[in-house]
Each structure stands twice: as C-alpha cells, then as structure tokens.
Design a protein around this motif. Structure first.
Motif, PDB file in Angstrom:
ATOM      1  N   ALA A  41     -15.542  22.453 -31.034  1.00 37.40           N
ATOM      2  CA  ALA A  41     -14.835  23.413 -31.987  1.00 37.40           C
ATOM      3  C   ALA A  41     -14.262  24.725 -31.567  1.00 37.40           C
ATOM      4  O   ALA A  41     -14.757  25.167 -30.352  1.00 37.40           O
ATOM      5  CB  ALA A  41     -15.921  23.937 -32.994  1.00 37.40           C
ATOM      6  N   SER A  42     -13.104  25.164 -31.945  1.00 32.21           N
ATOM      7  CA  SER A  42     -12.417  26.108 -31.489  1.00 32.21           C
ATOM      8  C   SER A  42     -11.825  26.726 -32.583  1.00 32.21           C
ATOM      9  O   SER A  42     -11.750  26.372 -33.749  1.00 32.21           O
ATOM     10  CB  SER A  42     -11.259  25.590 -30.492  1.00 32.21           C
ATOM     11  OG  SER A  42     -10.320  26.749 -29.990  1.00 32.21           O
ATOM     12  N   ALA A  43     -11.619  28.384 -32.294  1.00 31.25           N
ATOM     13  CA  ALA A  43     -10.857  29.043 -33.445  1.00 31.25           C
ATOM     14  C   ALA A  43      -9.860  29.835 -32.859  1.00 31.25           C
ATOM     15  O   ALA A  43      -9.892  30.293 -31.817  1.00 31.25           O
ATOM     16  CB  ALA A  43     -12.278  29.811 -33.924  1.00 31.25           C
ATOM     17  N   TYR A  44      -8.883  30.063 -33.759  1.00 31.29           N
ATOM     18  CA  TYR A  44      -8.016  31.352 -33.586  1.00 31.29           C
ATOM     19  C   TYR A  44      -8.255  32.525 -34.335  1.00 31.29           C
ATOM     20  O   TYR A  44      -8.413  32.242 -35.477  1.00 31.29           O
ATOM     21  CB  TYR A  44      -6.395  30.720 -33.723  1.00 31.29           C
ATOM     22  CG  TYR A  44      -5.375  31.698 -33.875  1.00 31.29           C
ATOM     23  CD1 TYR A  44      -5.332  32.444 -32.738  1.00 31.29           C
ATOM     24  CD2 TYR A  44      -4.985  32.440 -35.034  1.00 31.29           C
ATOM     25  CE1 TYR A  44      -4.107  33.533 -32.410  1.00 31.29           C
ATOM     26  CE2 TYR A  44      -4.057  33.378 -34.882  1.00 31.29           C
ATOM     27  CZ  TYR A  44      -3.702  33.953 -33.675  1.00 31.29           C
ATOM     28  OH  TYR A  44      -2.874  34.863 -33.645  1.00 31.29           O
ATOM     29  N   PHE A  78      -8.738  31.079 -38.147  1.00 28.32           N
ATOM     30  CA  PHE A  78      -8.721  29.698 -38.529  1.00 28.32           C
ATOM     31  C   PHE A  78      -9.866  29.015 -37.548  1.00 28.32           C
ATOM     32  O   PHE A  78      -9.789  29.160 -36.278  1.00 28.32           O
ATOM     33  CB  PHE A  78      -7.278  29.112 -38.003  1.00 28.32           C
ATOM     34  CG  PHE A  78      -6.360  29.306 -38.887  1.00 28.32           C
ATOM     35  CD1 PHE A  78      -6.151  28.771 -40.253  1.00 28.32           C
ATOM     36  CD2 PHE A  78      -5.296  30.710 -38.646  1.00 28.32           C
ATOM     37  CE1 PHE A  78      -4.999  29.036 -41.019  1.00 28.32           C
ATOM     38  CE2 PHE A  78      -4.095  30.943 -39.441  1.00 28.32           C
ATOM     39  CZ  PHE A  78      -4.181  30.281 -40.497  1.00 28.32           C
ATOM     40  N   GLY A  79     -10.363  28.016 -38.098  1.00 24.05           N
ATOM     41  CA  GLY A  79     -11.292  27.070 -37.387  1.00 24.05           C
ATOM     42  C   GLY A  79     -11.063  25.770 -37.362  1.00 24.05           C
ATOM     43  O   GLY A  79     -10.685  25.284 -38.420  1.00 24.05           O
ATOM     44  N   GLY A 104      -3.903  26.163 -24.665  1.00 27.21           N
ATOM     45  CA  GLY A 104      -4.717  26.923 -25.687  1.00 27.21           C
ATOM     46  C   GLY A 104      -3.863  27.880 -26.571  1.00 27.21           C
ATOM     47  O   GLY A 104      -4.470  28.837 -26.964  1.00 27.21           O
ATOM     48  N   ARG A 105      -2.607  27.254 -26.903  1.00 28.47           N
ATOM     49  CA  ARG A 105      -1.534  28.077 -27.790  1.00 28.47           C
ATOM     50  C   ARG A 105      -1.619  27.541 -29.017  1.00 28.47           C
ATOM     51  O   ARG A 105      -0.901  27.784 -29.939  1.00 28.47           O
ATOM     52  CB  ARG A 105      -0.425  28.073 -26.997  1.00 28.47           C
ATOM     53  CG  ARG A 105      -0.371  28.514 -25.727  1.00 28.47           C
ATOM     54  CD  ARG A 105       0.957  28.745 -25.052  1.00 28.47           C
ATOM     55  NE  ARG A 105       1.562  29.884 -25.437  1.00 28.47           N
ATOM     56  CZ  ARG A 105       3.013  30.212 -25.297  1.00 28.47           C
ATOM     57  NH1 ARG A 105       3.931  29.309 -24.710  1.00 28.47           N
ATOM     58  NH2 ARG A 105       3.462  31.500 -25.508  1.00 28.47           N
ATOM     59  N   ALA A 106      -2.411  26.373 -29.267  1.00 27.05           N
ATOM     60  CA  ALA A 106      -2.047  25.674 -30.810  1.00 27.05           C
ATOM     61  C   ALA A 106      -3.514  25.032 -31.035  1.00 27.05           C
ATOM     62  O   ALA A 106      -4.071  24.537 -30.189  1.00 27.05           O
ATOM     63  CB  ALA A 106      -1.092  24.604 -30.768  1.00 27.05           C
ATOM     64  N   TRP A 107      -3.699  24.944 -32.557  1.00 26.01           N
ATOM     65  CA  TRP A 107      -4.834  24.303 -32.997  1.00 26.01           C
ATOM     66  C   TRP A 107      -4.334  23.395 -34.251  1.00 26.01           C
ATOM     67  O   TRP A 107      -3.541  23.508 -34.684  1.00 26.01           O
ATOM     68  CB  TRP A 107      -5.722  25.574 -33.582  1.00 26.01           C
ATOM     69  CG  TRP A 107      -6.223  26.286 -32.482  1.00 26.01           C
ATOM     70  CD1 TRP A 107      -7.609  26.411 -32.072  1.00 26.01           C
ATOM     71  CD2 TRP A 107      -5.717  27.352 -31.887  1.00 26.01           C
ATOM     72  NE1 TRP A 107      -7.702  27.348 -31.185  1.00 26.01           N
ATOM     73  CE2 TRP A 107      -6.752  28.073 -30.968  1.00 26.01           C
ATOM     74  CE3 TRP A 107      -4.491  28.040 -31.703  1.00 26.01           C
ATOM     75  CZ2 TRP A 107      -6.429  29.049 -30.437  1.00 26.01           C
ATOM     76  CZ3 TRP A 107      -4.065  29.110 -31.125  1.00 26.01           C
ATOM     77  CH2 TRP A 107      -5.105  29.655 -30.305  1.00 26.01           C
ATOM     78  N   ILE A 108      -5.457  22.412 -34.369  1.00 27.21           N
ATOM     79  CA  ILE A 108      -5.593  21.802 -35.732  1.00 27.21           C
ATOM     80  C   ILE A 108      -6.583  22.461 -36.572  1.00 27.21           C
ATOM     81  O   ILE A 108      -7.881  22.662 -35.872  1.00 27.21           O
ATOM     82  CB  ILE A 108      -5.826  20.175 -35.470  1.00 27.21           C
ATOM     83  CG1 ILE A 108      -4.583  19.653 -34.904  1.00 27.21           C
ATOM     84  CG2 ILE A 108      -5.949  19.646 -36.938  1.00 27.21           C
ATOM     85  CD1 ILE A 108      -4.898  18.131 -34.871  1.00 27.21           C
ATOM     86  N   ALA A 109      -6.374  23.143 -37.689  1.00 27.99           N
ATOM     87  CA  ALA A 109      -7.446  23.964 -38.303  1.00 27.99           C
ATOM     88  C   ALA A 109      -7.690  23.253 -39.654  1.00 27.99           C
ATOM     89  O   ALA A 109      -6.724  22.812 -40.428  1.00 27.99           O
ATOM     90  CB  ALA A 109      -6.614  25.213 -38.366  1.00 27.99           C
ATOM     91  N   TRP A 110      -8.847  23.250 -39.966  1.00 25.36           N
ATOM     92  CA  TRP A 110      -9.327  22.988 -41.531  1.00 25.36           C
ATOM     93  C   TRP A 110     -10.189  24.054 -42.099  1.00 25.36           C
ATOM     94  O   TRP A 110     -10.782  23.618 -43.154  1.00 25.36           O
ATOM     95  CB  TRP A 110     -10.099  21.551 -41.310  1.00 25.36           C
ATOM     96  CG  TRP A 110     -11.091  21.504 -40.130  1.00 25.36           C
ATOM     97  CD1 TRP A 110     -12.350  22.006 -40.012  1.00 25.36           C
ATOM     98  CD2 TRP A 110     -10.965  20.681 -39.083  1.00 25.36           C
ATOM     99  NE1 TRP A 110     -12.854  21.528 -38.917  1.00 25.36           N
ATOM    100  CE2 TRP A 110     -12.019  20.863 -38.100  1.00 25.36           C
ATOM    101  CE3 TRP A 110      -9.772  19.922 -38.470  1.00 25.36           C
ATOM    102  CZ2 TRP A 110     -12.087  20.328 -36.887  1.00 25.36           C
ATOM    103  CZ3 TRP A 110      -9.941  19.512 -37.267  1.00 25.36           C
ATOM    104  CH2 TRP A 110     -11.096  19.471 -36.512  1.00 25.36           C
ATOM    105  N   GLU A 111     -10.324  25.189 -41.407  1.00 28.77           N
ATOM    106  CA  GLU A 111     -11.000  26.209 -42.131  1.00 28.77           C
ATOM    107  C   GLU A 111     -10.231  27.469 -42.090  1.00 28.77           C
ATOM    108  O   GLU A 111      -9.545  27.841 -40.909  1.00 28.77           O
ATOM    109  CB  GLU A 111     -12.337  26.310 -41.160  1.00 28.77           C
ATOM    110  CG  GLU A 111     -13.216  25.322 -41.694  1.00 28.77           C
ATOM    111  CD  GLU A 111     -14.685  25.694 -40.866  1.00 28.77           C
ATOM    112  OE1 GLU A 111     -14.961  26.680 -40.183  1.00 28.77           O
ATOM    113  OE2 GLU A 111     -15.758  24.877 -40.970  1.00 28.77           O
TER     114      GLU A 111
END
Length: 201
Positions: free
Chosen positions: A69-72, A89-90, A130-137
């Motif tokens: 898991a990772s978060a912005y 965003f999680g 570490g500049r982009a995420w796929i977020a579902w939370e």
C-alpha cells in the motif's frame, strides 16, 4: 469542459503552495468529466500495462491490492482554476505495476486510458520515481464513482486532467501521442507551476 480561455468564477487569493492562476477550493471538490460517469463495479475493474514492456500484464482490483500500500498526501490542481490542499489518496504506487511489466529501454511516453475510452498522454518520467499512484481510496474511504472510483490514476504534480478517472490501462510508447484534451487544444504536459494549460503556453 471545453478549451475556452478565461475561466470565470472564484477570486484568486495568494496562498503559499498555490500555483499561478489558481484558487483554493477549500472543502469543495468540483466534479468535472469529459464523459458520463460509468456504472463500473469494483469487481469489473481491471488495469493493464502494455506496449513497450517485457511482459504485458493485467490485474483486477483484488490483485492490485496485493502490492504494498502507498498513499499520496498533498495538493491537487485542476486546469479550470481550482486547487485542493491536504488531500489523501490511498492505493499503490504506479512504480509497482510498471516494475512487474518491465518497461523496455525504448519506452519514453505513455497513454493512460479509461474504461470509458478517455485518454491522456504523459512522459514516462512523470509516472515513475514515486510521482504517480493508482488510487481507490480518498480520505480513508472508497473513491466515489464521480471522482474516478473504483480506481483512478493520480499524478498530482500535473494538472488533474492527466489523472485519468476509471483507469483501465497504460500503453507505453517510444513517442508522444496526444490524448483526448491534448487533441482539443490543451497542453501536452500540463505543469501547473508553469501554467501549461493550453497548447502554446
């Protein structure tokens, strides 16, 4: 949305961390989409990395959640003029998915595409490190459909039209290929701090 210059509305107020031409939206999160919000269940969501990769890969949401898991936590900025501070965003860092697929040395750009068909182009360098995420939370809760749920791309250092809602995949390329808004007059990259709103800015 359209490409007309001169977005009207809120007064602009100086605030540290506010890019030029932006206003602080406060608790508001305007809903802006090029398409109608799809009826996309979490069980039907998939994400694929293809194109210039060693091994094209596809994940469903359960498989995607197995990555660490990772978060912005920070700010987001919309080309229409609003910014939101202190969002959270999680999800998972996009680096995890790219590492699994293995981008080839010739890959320099990507087209992110949605389950609706919407597309946005990005340099690969804007999606890695570490500049982009796929977020579902969002803020500890499942991401609402109107904001891109079940899962969306988050690229917070660029204007938010690059953060594709209802993300379905990334196609890696050896050249730039304009997406939906880029074909309709928006800037190829979209850096808020340089006010790269439109082609030629």
């Amino acid at each position: 949305m359209n490409t007309t210059r001169g977005f009207a509305g809120r007064p602009r107020a100086a605030r540290p961390g506010l890019p030029p031409g932006q206003y602080d939206a406060g608790d508001d999160w305007p809903v802006l989409s090029a398409e109608v919000t799809p009826d996309l269940a979490a069980a039907d969501w998939t994400f694929r990395v293809s194109g210039l990769v060693a091994e094209p890969r596809t994940w469903d949401l359960a498989q995607a959640r197995r990555f660490p898991a990772s978060a912005y936590e920070g700010d987001i900025h919309c080309v229409t003029g609003w910014s939101k501070f202190g969002v959270r965003f999680g999800g998972v860092s996009l680096d995890a998915f790219l590492e699994a697929a293995g981008p080839l040395a010739s890959a320099t750009h990507a087209v992110a595409y949605a389950h609706t068909g919407y597309t946005a182009n990005l340099p690969l360098a804007d999606l890695t490190g570490g500049r982009a995420w796929i977020a579902w939370e969002y803020d500890g809760r499942p991401l609402a459909p109107e904001h891109g749920g079940p899962a969306r791309l988050v690229v917070p250092h660029l204007y938010f039209w690059k953060s594709v809602k209802w993300l379905a995949g990334l196609e890696l390329l050896d050249r730039d290929r304009p997406g939906f808004w880029e074909q309709n007059g928006y800037h190829e990259r979209g850096n808020p701090w340089e006010e790269q709103r439109y082609s030629g800015d």
